[in-house]
Design a protein around this motif. Structure first.
Motif, PDB file in Angstrom:
ATOM      1  N   PHE A  61       1.147   8.658   5.277  1.00 29.39           N
ATOM      2  CA  PHE A  61      -0.208   8.111   5.378  1.00 29.39           C
ATOM      3  C   PHE A  61      -0.249   6.800   6.177  1.00 29.39           C
ATOM      4  N   LEU A  62       0.891   6.467   6.828  1.00 27.11           N
ATOM      5  CA  LEU A  62       0.993   5.241   7.609  1.00 27.11           C
ATOM      6  C   LEU A  62       1.194   5.582   9.080  1.00 27.11           C
ATOM      7  N   THR A  63       0.355   4.987   9.936  1.00 28.37           N
ATOM      8  CA  THR A  63       0.474   5.158  11.383  1.00 28.37           C
ATOM      9  C   THR A  63       0.520   3.792  12.041  1.00 28.37           C
ATOM     10  N   PHE A  64       1.478   3.616  12.949  1.00 21.87           N
ATOM     11  CA  PHE A  64       1.521   2.382  13.730  1.00 21.87           C
ATOM     12  C   PHE A  64       0.987   2.660  15.127  1.00 21.87           C
ATOM     13  N   LEU A  65       0.085   1.792  15.563  1.00 25.65           N
ATOM     14  CA  LEU A  65      -0.549   1.935  16.869  1.00 25.65           C
ATOM     15  C   LEU A  65      -0.192   0.729  17.725  1.00 25.65           C
ATOM     16  N   ARG A  66       0.411   0.991  18.869  1.00 23.40           N
ATOM     17  CA  ARG A  66       0.743  -0.096  19.781  1.00 23.40           C
ATOM     18  C   ARG A  66      -0.536  -0.549  20.482  1.00 23.40           C
ATOM     19  N   HIS A  67      -0.889  -1.812  20.265  1.00 28.92           N
ATOM     20  CA  HIS A  67      -2.155  -2.298  20.815  1.00 28.92           C
ATOM     21  C   HIS A  67      -2.136  -3.816  20.912  1.00 28.92           C
ATOM     22  N   ASP A  68      -2.632  -4.328  22.018  1.00 24.89           N
ATOM     23  CA  ASP A  68      -2.818  -5.769  22.218  1.00 24.89           C
ATOM     24  C   ASP A  68      -4.253  -6.102  21.829  1.00 24.89           C
TER      25      ASP A  68
ATOM     26  N   VAL B 226       0.832  -1.202   0.000  1.00 30.82           N
ATOM     27  CA  VAL B 226       0.000   0.000   0.000  1.00 30.82           C
ATOM     28  C   VAL B 226       0.870   1.258   0.000  1.00 30.82           C
ATOM     29  N   VAL B 227       1.957   1.251   0.781  1.00 30.13           N
ATOM     30  CA  VAL B 227       2.880   2.395   0.767  1.00 30.13           C
ATOM     31  C   VAL B 227       3.493   2.560  -0.619  1.00 30.13           C
ATOM     32  N   THR B 228       3.827   1.446  -1.264  1.00 27.46           N
ATOM     33  CA  THR B 228       4.346   1.506  -2.634  1.00 27.46           C
ATOM     34  C   THR B 228       3.321   2.155  -3.553  1.00 27.46           C
ATOM     35  N   TYR B 229       2.056   1.787  -3.373  1.00 26.79           N
ATOM     36  CA  TYR B 229       0.982   2.425  -4.148  1.00 26.79           C
ATOM     37  C   TYR B 229       0.927   3.922  -3.858  1.00 26.79           C
ATOM     38  N   ASN B 230       1.057   4.290  -2.588  1.00 28.35           N
ATOM     39  CA  ASN B 230       0.988   5.703  -2.196  1.00 28.35           C
ATOM     40  C   ASN B 230       2.089   6.542  -2.835  1.00 28.35           C
ATOM     41  N   ARG B 231       3.182   5.922  -3.208  1.00 30.99           N
ATOM     42  CA  ARG B 231       4.285   6.648  -3.842  1.00 30.99           C
ATOM     43  C   ARG B 231       4.013   6.926  -5.317  1.00 30.99           C
TER      44      ARG B 231
ATOM     45  N   PRO C 274       0.990   7.994  -8.483  1.00 32.23           N
ATOM     46  CA  PRO C 274       0.183   9.203  -8.738  1.00 32.23           C
ATOM     47  C   PRO C 274      -1.237   9.162  -8.179  1.00 32.23           C
ATOM     48  N   GLY C 275      -1.685   8.005  -7.717  1.00 30.11           N
ATOM     49  CA  GLY C 275      -3.075   7.888  -7.272  1.00 30.11           C
ATOM     50  C   GLY C 275      -3.329   8.563  -5.937  1.00 30.11           C
ATOM     51  N   GLN C 276      -4.620   8.725  -5.606  1.00 31.79           N
ATOM     52  CA  GLN C 276      -4.995   9.285  -4.303  1.00 31.79           C
ATOM     53  C   GLN C 276      -4.548   8.330  -3.205  1.00 31.79           C
ATOM     54  N   PRO C 277      -3.841   8.798  -2.182  1.00 28.93           N
ATOM     55  CA  PRO C 277      -3.255   7.904  -1.177  1.00 28.93           C
ATOM     56  C   PRO C 277      -4.295   7.119  -0.375  1.00 28.93           C
ATOM     57  N   ILE C 278      -3.818   6.029   0.173  1.00 27.50           N
ATOM     58  CA  ILE C 278      -4.597   5.180   1.075  1.00 27.50           C
ATOM     59  C   ILE C 278      -4.028   5.379   2.479  1.00 27.50           C
ATOM     60  N   THR C 279      -4.878   5.650   3.446  1.00 21.96           N
ATOM     61  CA  THR C 279      -4.428   5.809   4.828  1.00 21.96           C
ATOM     62  C   THR C 279      -4.383   4.430   5.500  1.00 21.96           C
ATOM     63  N   ILE C 280      -3.279   4.139   6.168  1.00 21.16           N
ATOM     64  CA  ILE C 280      -3.074   2.822   6.780  1.00 21.16           C
ATOM     65  C   ILE C 280      -2.833   2.976   8.272  1.00 21.16           C
ATOM     66  N   ILE C 281      -3.500   2.147   9.057  1.00 23.97           N
ATOM     67  CA  ILE C 281      -3.231   2.040  10.489  1.00 23.97           C
ATOM     68  C   ILE C 281      -2.779   0.604  10.749  1.00 23.97           C
ATOM     69  N   GLY C 282      -1.550   0.451  11.228  1.00 23.07           N
ATOM     70  CA  GLY C 282      -1.030  -0.881  11.523  1.00 23.07           C
ATOM     71  C   GLY C 282      -0.997  -1.128  13.016  1.00 23.07           C
ATOM     72  N   LEU C 283      -1.647  -2.184  13.467  1.00 22.93           N
ATOM     73  CA  LEU C 283      -1.613  -2.538  14.885  1.00 22.93           C
ATOM     74  C   LEU C 283      -0.392  -3.405  15.156  1.00 22.93           C
ATOM     75  N   VAL C 284       0.399  -3.022  16.150  1.00 21.01           N
ATOM     76  CA  VAL C 284       1.610  -3.759  16.513  1.00 21.01           C
ATOM     77  C   VAL C 284       1.713  -3.850  18.027  1.00 21.01           C
ATOM     78  N   ARG C 285       2.513  -4.782  18.493  1.00 20.55           N
ATOM     79  CA  ARG C 285       2.802  -4.869  19.919  1.00 20.55           C
ATOM     80  C   ARG C 285       4.092  -4.142  20.265  1.00 20.55           C
ATOM     81  N   ASP C 286       4.961  -3.927  19.257  1.00 16.14           N
ATOM     82  CA  ASP C 286       6.272  -3.328  19.484  1.00 16.14           C
ATOM     83  C   ASP C 286       6.571  -2.349  18.352  1.00 16.14           C
ATOM     84  N   LYS C 287       6.485  -1.065  18.622  1.00 17.29           N
ATOM     85  CA  LYS C 287       6.698  -0.059  17.586  1.00 17.29           C
ATOM     86  C   LYS C 287       8.154   0.000  17.137  1.00 17.29           C
TER      87      LYS C 287
END
Length: 357
Positions: free
Chosen positions: A82-89, A47-52, A54-67
């Motif tokens: 357009f990418l955010t990592f959220l620490r969450h169990d 998705v990040v590759t796509y965001n690079r 010409p198209g309209q970007p896709i916003t991504i939220i990635g859930l992780v245990r270890d940022k």
């Protein structure tokens, strides 16, 4: 340490980014659980590759245990605006202030030895974690959700000339501790269907065959990684079973494209098997393929079978040969066969100097 991206992985990510249905996520927000796992991370990188582009970007939220782990794994991808990592169990209910339109639920325990040593945690992560995500999907009124299940839900099926379809479930020994994984996956599939029927949550189930490709971690110890290491180091392949269990596989970029397909074309509450039918073969046959075609006959296949009372966490032998017909009917078709998958994986690992360390 920055993430290493091989030439082949870059090519695979570009291929996914150019997949027609991915552009339909443009301007939307997608939540990906298990973001540091093989499939979750590949999905996000694509998705990040796509965001690079010409198209309209896709916003991504990635859930992780270890940022910090995510930062190391994703390297330059981590800083995409357009990418955010959220620490969450995922065992904790999820609440977000921002709207989420799509979910790919890829979080799961996938190490076979943990199914045996930590069966309670395996069940809790699968069942309770998935319930929390389904509740979140219900609250958010998402447009679509894909739950990543496993081919292990099929259990032991009778050997047949016919390929196993989504309705052909076999038996699972519920008093075998390793069934903590397969049985909990079955329960979550039922839960997904129930959330659709009762609450209208548009969740589709992806039953993944064993999936691999460039981007696997150097700690990966599943059979495909062991075989690839043997080919790279010139060491014989050692099997601790007779190798008569039939395996079913799918190349990573093919699997990601299938997941994207299900977001837009899968029937809510239904299950679809993601597999390349050409890959169905016994473990012994796959070992021979790697020894002969990938290692050019420079290594052998050796059988070293331990005593029966030593539980190494292997799944029971099965003659399962999965059908991709239901996915094919949606317009998806696997493109990379098993020999090509290994060629691409080994080529990628040769570039990654620390993989063998």
């Amino acid at each position: 340490m920055p993430s290493f991206i091989s030439t082949q992985e870059k090519a695979d990510l570009a291929s996914i980014a150019g997949y027609a249905d991915l552009s339909r996520l443009s301007g939307k927000t997608i939540l990906v659980t298990g973001a540091t796992g093989l499939i979750g991370s590949a999905f996000i990188k694509a998705v990040v590759t796509y965001n690079r582009g010409p198209g309209q970007p896709i916003t991504i939220i990635g859930l992780v245990r270890d940022k910090e782990k995510a930062k190391d794994l994703f390297g330059s991808f981590y800083d995409d605006p357009f990418l955010t990592f959220l620490r969450h169990d995922i065992l904790t209910p999820l609440h977000l202030e921002v709207p989420v339109h799509f979910i790919v639920h890829a979080a799961s325990i996938t190490t076979s030895s943990l199914f045996v040593s930590h069966p309670v945690e395996t069940i809790e992560t699968t069942v309770l974690g998935s319930r929390n995500l389904l509740e979140f999907a219900k609250q958010q009124q998402v447009l679509a959700m894909v739950y990543l299940s496993s081919m292990e839900v099929y259990g032991r099926v009778e050997e047949s000339e016919q390929r196993t379809t989504e309705k052909d479930l076999g038996s699972i020994d519920i008093l075998n501790v390793r069934s903590s994984y397969s049985e909990s996956k079955r329960l979550v599939e039922c839960m997904c269907h129930s959330y659709y029927i009762e609450y209208g949550v548009p969740v589709t189930i992806a039953r993944l065959a064993q999936t691999f490709g460039p981007g696997i971690g150097k700690q990966e110890n599943r059979v495909f990684a062991q075989f690839a290491r043997s080919a790279l180091t010139g060491k014989d392949i050692v099997l601790h079973t007779t190798g008569q269990s039939v395996g079913n596989y799918c190349y990573l970029s093919d699997a990601i494209k299938a997941i994207v397909t299900l977001l837009f074309h899968g029937a809510p509450g239904d299950a679809y098997t993601i597999v390349n039918e050409e890959t169905s073969m016994t473990i012994a046959e796959m070992a021979s393929l790697v020894a002969c075609s990938i290692a050019n006959n420079t290594i052998k296949v050796i059988f070293d079978i331990p005593p029966q009372d030593k539980n190494l966490g292997y799944a029971p032998d099965t003659k399962l040969r999965l059908s991709s017909g239901k996915m094919n009917a949606l317009g998806w078709h696997a493109e990379v066969n098993l020999e090509q998958a290994y060629q691409r994986l080994v080529a990628s690992l040769r570039e990654e100097k620390d993989f063998m360390q």
